[in-house]
Structure formats: structure tokens, C-alpha cells
Design a protein around this motif. Structure first.
Motif, PDB file in Angstrom:
ATOM      1  N   PHE A  15       0.922  -1.326  -0.092  1.00  0.00           N
ATOM      2  CA  PHE A  15       0.046   0.251   0.013  1.00  0.00           C
ATOM      3  C   PHE A  15       1.079   1.245  -0.233  1.00  0.00           C
ATOM      4  CE2 PHE A  15      -2.457  -3.182   2.455  1.00  0.00           C
ATOM      5  CZ  PHE A  15      -3.455  -3.561   1.538  1.00  0.00           C
ATOM      6  N   ASP A  49      -3.902   5.549  -1.122  1.00  0.00           N
ATOM      7  CA  ASP A  49      -4.707   4.206  -1.805  1.00  0.00           C
ATOM      8  C   ASP A  49      -5.997   4.292  -1.111  1.00  0.00           C
ATOM      9  OD1 ASP A  49      -2.457   3.699  -3.465  1.00  0.00           O
ATOM     10  OD2 ASP A  49      -1.941   1.958  -2.338  1.00  0.00           O
ATOM     11  N   ARG A  50      -7.166   3.680  -1.751  1.00  0.00           N
ATOM     12  CA  ARG A  50      -8.342   3.459  -1.330  1.00  0.00           C
ATOM     13  C   ARG A  50      -8.133   1.972  -0.644  1.00  0.00           C
ATOM     14  NH1 ARG A  50     -12.934   5.393   0.277  1.00  0.00           N
ATOM     15  NH2 ARG A  50     -12.432   7.227  -0.599  1.00  0.00           N
ATOM     16  N   VAL A  51      -8.513   1.692   0.556  1.00  0.00           N
ATOM     17  CA  VAL A  51      -8.667   0.184   1.259  1.00  0.00           C
ATOM     18  C   VAL A  51      -9.757   0.043   1.815  1.00  0.00           C
ATOM     19  CG1 VAL A  51      -5.910   0.326   1.173  1.00  0.00           C
ATOM     20  CG2 VAL A  51      -7.300   1.087   3.017  1.00  0.00           C
ATOM     21  N   SER A  57      -5.785   4.412   7.986  1.00  0.00           N
ATOM     22  CA  SER A  57      -6.622   4.810   7.023  1.00  0.00           C
ATOM     23  C   SER A  57      -7.585   6.041   7.592  1.00  0.00           C
ATOM     24  CB  SER A  57      -7.587   3.868   6.371  1.00  0.00           C
ATOM     25  OG  SER A  57      -6.529   2.634   5.864  1.00  0.00           O
ATOM     26  N   LEU A  97      -6.629  -3.745  -1.146  1.00  0.00           N
ATOM     27  CA  LEU A  97      -6.526  -2.414  -1.967  1.00  0.00           C
ATOM     28  C   LEU A  97      -7.660  -2.495  -2.506  1.00  0.00           C
ATOM     29  CD1 LEU A  97      -4.860  -0.346  -3.181  1.00  0.00           C
ATOM     30  CD2 LEU A  97      -4.231  -1.674  -4.845  1.00  0.00           C
ATOM     31  N   ARG A 102      -6.246   2.534  -6.392  1.00  0.00           N
ATOM     32  CA  ARG A 102      -4.762   3.157  -6.350  1.00  0.00           C
ATOM     33  C   ARG A 102      -5.003   4.597  -7.063  1.00  0.00           C
ATOM     34  NH1 ARG A 102       0.107   0.065  -5.927  1.00  0.00           N
ATOM     35  NH2 ARG A 102      -0.573   0.129  -3.981  1.00  0.00           N
ATOM     36  N   GLU A 103      -4.605   5.763  -6.177  1.00  0.00           N
ATOM     37  CA  GLU A 103      -4.636   7.103  -6.699  1.00  0.00           C
ATOM     38  C   GLU A 103      -4.015   7.326  -7.941  1.00  0.00           C
ATOM     39  OE1 GLU A 103      -2.752  10.777  -5.169  1.00  0.00           O
ATOM     40  OE2 GLU A 103      -4.390  10.486  -4.071  1.00  0.00           O
ATOM     41  N   GLN A 104      -4.460   7.680  -8.911  1.00  0.00           N
ATOM     42  CA  GLN A 104      -3.845   7.846 -10.416  1.00  0.00           C
ATOM     43  C   GLN A 104      -3.212   9.168 -10.412  1.00  0.00           C
ATOM     44  OE1 GLN A 104      -3.792   5.370 -12.678  1.00  0.00           O
ATOM     45  NE2 GLN A 104      -4.763   4.019 -11.198  1.00  0.00           N
TER      46      GLN A 104
END
Length: 90
Positions: free
Chosen positions: A18, A22-24, A66, A83, A86-88
Motif C-alpha cells: 500500500f 490508496d483506497r483500502v 486509514s 486494496l 490506487r490514486e492515479q
């Protein structure tokens, strides 16, 4: 003075799965001495910290912090977190 060129991609500062941003989703970590008063619960949020922040604390398990939509934070074990996105970078 010259400005260094921007990096073409973000470099991970961890060997973990991670990165900050990141969104988890996963299950909150509750320390053993708090389990009589508090139970683990599912959550989904954005990673704000990888690792506990304290030397040698992560020896028994890798921690992750988080931030949830309500702006509170939850701690979880990496092994109990997955996960979502994931932030781009643009």
C-alpha cells in the motif's frame, strides 16, 4: 539555482502493498488489552500512514492507518486489509 526535473512516476518508499492515498478496505485492529471494550469492525478509507510510526512496533505485524469518510482514522494490519483503488497521477 536549477530546479530538478519532475519524476515521471511516484516512487514507493515502502516494500509493502500500500501507498499513502490508496483506497483500502479491511478490519480494524484492536489491541489485545482493549478487546473487552472494543471489537474489530469493517472499514473503508484512504491510507494516510504506512507503519505505526514507532521504531520496532511493527515487528509483530505491519500496521496501516486509514482515514474514513467521516474524517476519523482507523488502524489495521496489512494482512487484514485489501486494496480497493490506487490514486492515479495525472
Amino acid at each position: 539555482m536549477t530546479t530538478p526535473p519532475p519524476h515521471p512516476q511516484r516512487l514507493a518508499l515502502t516494500d509493502g502493498p500500500f501507498l499513502v492515498g490508496d483506497r483500502v478496505r479491511g478490519t480494524t485492529y484492536v489491541p489485545p488489552d482493549s478487546r473487552k471494550r472494543e471489537a474489530p469492525e469493517p472499514f473503508e478509507g484512504v491510507v494516510v500512514q504506512v507503519g505505526s510510526g514507532y521504531p520496532k512496533v511493527d515487528a509483530d505485524g505491519d500496521f496501516l492507518w486509514s482515514r474514513l469518510a467521516d474524517h476519523t482514522e482507523r488502524q489495521s494490519l496489512v494482512d487484514e486489509t485489501e486494496l480497493v483503488a490506487r490514486e492515479q497521477e495525472s
